[in-house]
Design a protein around this motif. Structure first.
Motif, PDB file in Angstrom:
ATOM      1  N   LEU A 141      34.722 -54.001   2.013  1.00  0.00           N
ATOM      2  CA  LEU A 141      33.972 -52.748   2.139  1.00  0.00           C
ATOM      3  C   LEU A 141      34.436 -51.711   1.128  1.00  0.00           C
ATOM      4  N   VAL A 142      35.751 -51.624   0.897  1.00  0.00           N
ATOM      5  CA  VAL A 142      36.274 -50.670  -0.086  1.00  0.00           C
ATOM      6  C   VAL A 142      35.804 -51.054  -1.484  1.00  0.00           C
ATOM      7  N   MET A 143      35.781 -52.341  -1.758  1.00  0.00           N
ATOM      8  CA  MET A 143      35.341 -52.809  -3.067  1.00  0.00           C
ATOM      9  C   MET A 143      33.832 -52.607  -3.232  1.00  0.00           C
ATOM     10  N   ARG A 144      33.124 -52.531  -2.135  1.00  0.00           N
ATOM     11  CA  ARG A 144      31.665 -52.444  -2.054  1.00  0.00           C
ATOM     12  C   ARG A 144      31.085 -53.834  -2.275  1.00  0.00           C
ATOM     13  N   ILE A 145      30.301 -54.232  -1.341  1.00  0.00           N
ATOM     14  CA  ILE A 145      29.793 -55.600  -1.276  1.00  0.00           C
ATOM     15  C   ILE A 145      29.108 -56.045  -2.569  1.00  0.00           C
ATOM     16  N   GLY A 146      28.340 -55.214  -3.217  1.00  0.00           N
ATOM     17  CA  GLY A 146      27.659 -55.588  -4.449  1.00  0.00           C
ATOM     18  C   GLY A 146      28.603 -55.822  -5.622  1.00  0.00           C
ATOM     19  N   HIS A 147      29.827 -55.343  -5.506  1.00  0.00           N
ATOM     20  CA  HIS A 147      30.801 -55.476  -6.590  1.00  0.00           C
ATOM     21  C   HIS A 147      31.821 -56.579  -6.312  1.00  0.00           C
ATOM     22  N   TYR A 176      49.191 -49.914 -12.236  1.00  0.00           N
ATOM     23  CA  TYR A 176      48.763 -50.163 -10.855  1.00  0.00           C
ATOM     24  C   TYR A 176      49.581 -51.300 -10.243  1.00  0.00           C
ATOM     25  N   ARG A 177      49.790 -52.334 -11.020  1.00  0.00           N
ATOM     26  CA  ARG A 177      50.548 -53.506 -10.577  1.00  0.00           C
ATOM     27  C   ARG A 177      51.982 -53.140 -10.182  1.00  0.00           C
ATOM     28  N   ASN A 178      52.565 -52.210 -10.918  1.00  0.00           N
ATOM     29  CA  ASN A 178      53.941 -51.782 -10.621  1.00  0.00           C
ATOM     30  C   ASN A 178      54.036 -50.961  -9.340  1.00  0.00           C
ATOM     31  N   LYS A 179      52.928 -50.386  -8.886  1.00  0.00           N
ATOM     32  CA  LYS A 179      52.932 -49.514  -7.713  1.00  0.00           C
ATOM     33  C   LYS A 179      52.558 -50.250  -6.420  1.00  0.00           C
ATOM     34  N   ARG A 224      30.758 -54.792 -15.082  1.00  0.00           N
ATOM     35  CA  ARG A 224      30.733 -53.404 -14.642  1.00  0.00           C
ATOM     36  C   ARG A 224      31.858 -53.077 -13.656  1.00  0.00           C
ATOM     37  N   ALA A 225      32.846 -53.935 -13.566  1.00  0.00           N
ATOM     38  CA  ALA A 225      33.936 -53.764 -12.601  1.00  0.00           C
ATOM     39  C   ALA A 225      34.731 -52.494 -12.861  1.00  0.00           C
ATOM     40  N   GLN A 226      35.222 -51.935 -11.757  1.00  0.00           N
ATOM     41  CA  GLN A 226      36.119 -50.791 -11.814  1.00  0.00           C
ATOM     42  C   GLN A 226      37.395 -51.180 -11.085  1.00  0.00           C
ATOM     43  N   LEU A 227      38.501 -50.623 -11.518  1.00  0.00           N
ATOM     44  CA  LEU A 227      39.767 -50.891 -10.847  1.00  0.00           C
ATOM     45  C   LEU A 227      39.787 -50.132  -9.528  1.00  0.00           C
ATOM     46  N   ILE A 228      39.915 -50.848  -8.438  1.00  0.00           N
ATOM     47  CA  ILE A 228      39.947 -50.245  -7.108  1.00  0.00           C
ATOM     48  C   ILE A 228      41.409 -50.065  -6.703  1.00  0.00           C
ATOM     49  N   SER A 229      41.764 -48.844  -6.335  1.00  0.00           N
ATOM     50  CA  SER A 229      43.157 -48.588  -5.934  1.00  0.00           C
ATOM     51  C   SER A 229      43.223 -47.719  -4.679  1.00  0.00           C
ATOM     52  N   LYS A 230      42.185 -47.792  -3.853  1.00  0.00           N
ATOM     53  CA  LYS A 230      42.190 -47.049  -2.591  1.00  0.00           C
ATOM     54  C   LYS A 230      42.088 -48.039  -1.435  1.00  0.00           C
ATOM     55  N   GLY A 231      42.179 -47.537  -0.223  1.00  0.00           N
ATOM     56  CA  GLY A 231      42.145 -48.407   0.952  1.00  0.00           C
ATOM     57  C   GLY A 231      43.310 -49.381   0.913  1.00  0.00           C
ATOM     58  N   PRO A 232      43.080 -50.638   1.280  1.00  0.00           N
ATOM     59  CA  PRO A 232      44.190 -51.595   1.280  1.00  0.00           C
ATOM     60  C   PRO A 232      44.727 -51.862  -0.130  1.00  0.00           C
ATOM     61  N   TYR A 233      43.881 -51.599  -1.137  1.00  0.00           N
ATOM     62  CA  TYR A 233      44.290 -51.820  -2.528  1.00  0.00           C
ATOM     63  C   TYR A 233      45.335 -50.803  -2.985  1.00  0.00           C
ATOM     64  N   ILE A 237      48.026 -50.388  -1.442  1.00  0.00           N
ATOM     65  CA  ILE A 237      49.307 -50.984  -1.038  1.00  0.00           C
ATOM     66  C   ILE A 237      49.433 -52.418  -1.540  1.00  0.00           C
ATOM     67  N   ILE A 238      48.353 -53.191  -1.359  1.00  0.00           N
ATOM     68  CA  ILE A 238      48.350 -54.626  -1.673  1.00  0.00           C
ATOM     69  C   ILE A 238      47.333 -54.879  -2.783  1.00  0.00           C
ATOM     70  N   ARG A 239      47.743 -55.517  -3.860  1.00  0.00           N
ATOM     71  CA  ARG A 239      46.805 -55.806  -4.956  1.00  0.00           C
ATOM     72  C   ARG A 239      45.729 -56.804  -4.560  1.00  0.00           C
ATOM     73  N   HIS A 240      46.063 -57.739  -3.711  1.00  0.00           N
ATOM     74  CA  HIS A 240      45.121 -58.805  -3.348  1.00  0.00           C
ATOM     75  C   HIS A 240      45.006 -58.922  -1.819  1.00  0.00           C
ATOM     76  N   PRO A 241      44.402 -57.912  -1.180  1.00  0.00           N
ATOM     77  CA  PRO A 241      44.330 -57.953   0.296  1.00  0.00           C
ATOM     78  C   PRO A 241      43.477 -59.096   0.838  1.00  0.00           C
ATOM     79  N   MET A 242      42.482 -59.557   0.079  1.00  0.00           N
ATOM     80  CA  MET A 242      41.662 -60.666   0.580  1.00  0.00           C
ATOM     81  C   MET A 242      42.456 -61.965   0.606  1.00  0.00           C
ATOM     82  N   TYR A 243      43.250 -62.214  -0.427  1.00  0.00           N
ATOM     83  CA  TYR A 243      44.103 -63.409  -0.438  1.00  0.00           C
ATOM     84  C   TYR A 243      45.147 -63.306   0.676  1.00  0.00           C
ATOM     85  N   THR A 244      45.698 -62.112   0.843  1.00  0.00           N
ATOM     86  CA  THR A 244      46.682 -61.885   1.909  1.00  0.00           C
ATOM     87  C   THR A 244      46.058 -62.171   3.266  1.00  0.00           C
TER      88      THR A 244
END
Length: 145
Positions: free
Chosen positions: A55-61, A139-142, A71-80, A82-89
């Motif tokens: 949902l944070v990534m937005r379904i169409g993206h 972003y990766r370092n944070k 057209r991708a944008q770097l998402i760094s809010k919501g679970p992103y 804290i966790i770079r890959h919340p779906m894999y987690t």
């Protein structure tokens, strides 16, 4: 399509294939949901994490392939945040609860294979994201992988 892009797309599809094989085998070799209240609750939380991430990534993206869309944008809010890959987690937590709930050596080896596929996919995706986004390294370092 250039040769490098074609090779990356082939690798991406292969990684998704291994991910789905591992996930399917875990689900087919035991009950669909953990039986105990603690394991079941953890599974539900992992589903919430995965849905929240989509949902944070937005379904169409959302892209199941480990290749950033044009057209991708770097998402760094919501679970992103804290966790770079919340779906894999989410997938790993969910399937780990399956393994703990109904352990067998077969399921253990399937789970290890799924982990390997997701780590391979994650590393491949990280390389693509580093190329796509100038600020991805910061972003990766944070965040946690």
């Amino acid at each position: 399509m250039r040769k490098k892009e074609l090779k990356n797309k082939q690798i991406a599809y292969l990684l998704v294939f291994f991910q789905f094989i591992g996930l399917s085998l875990i689900l087919m070799t035991g009950p669909l949901m953990a039986r105990g209240p603690v394991l079941f609750s953890i599974q539900m939380l992992s589903i919430v994490l995965g849905v929240w991430a989509v949902l944070v990534m937005r379904i169409g993206h959302f892209n199941i392939l480990p290749l950033p869309q044009e057209r991708a944008q770097l998402i760094s809010k919501g679970p992103y945040s804290i966790i770079r890959h919340p779906m894999y987690t989410s997938i790993l937590i969910f399937t780990l609860m399956h393994l703990i709930n109904d352990y067998s050596h077969l399921r253990f080896f399937i789970f290890i294979g799924l982990c390997m596929a997701l780590i391979w996919k994650l590393n491949f995706e990280e390389k693509q994201l580093l190329l796509k986004f100038d600020d991805y390294s910061e972003y990766r370092n944070k965040t946690y992988g």
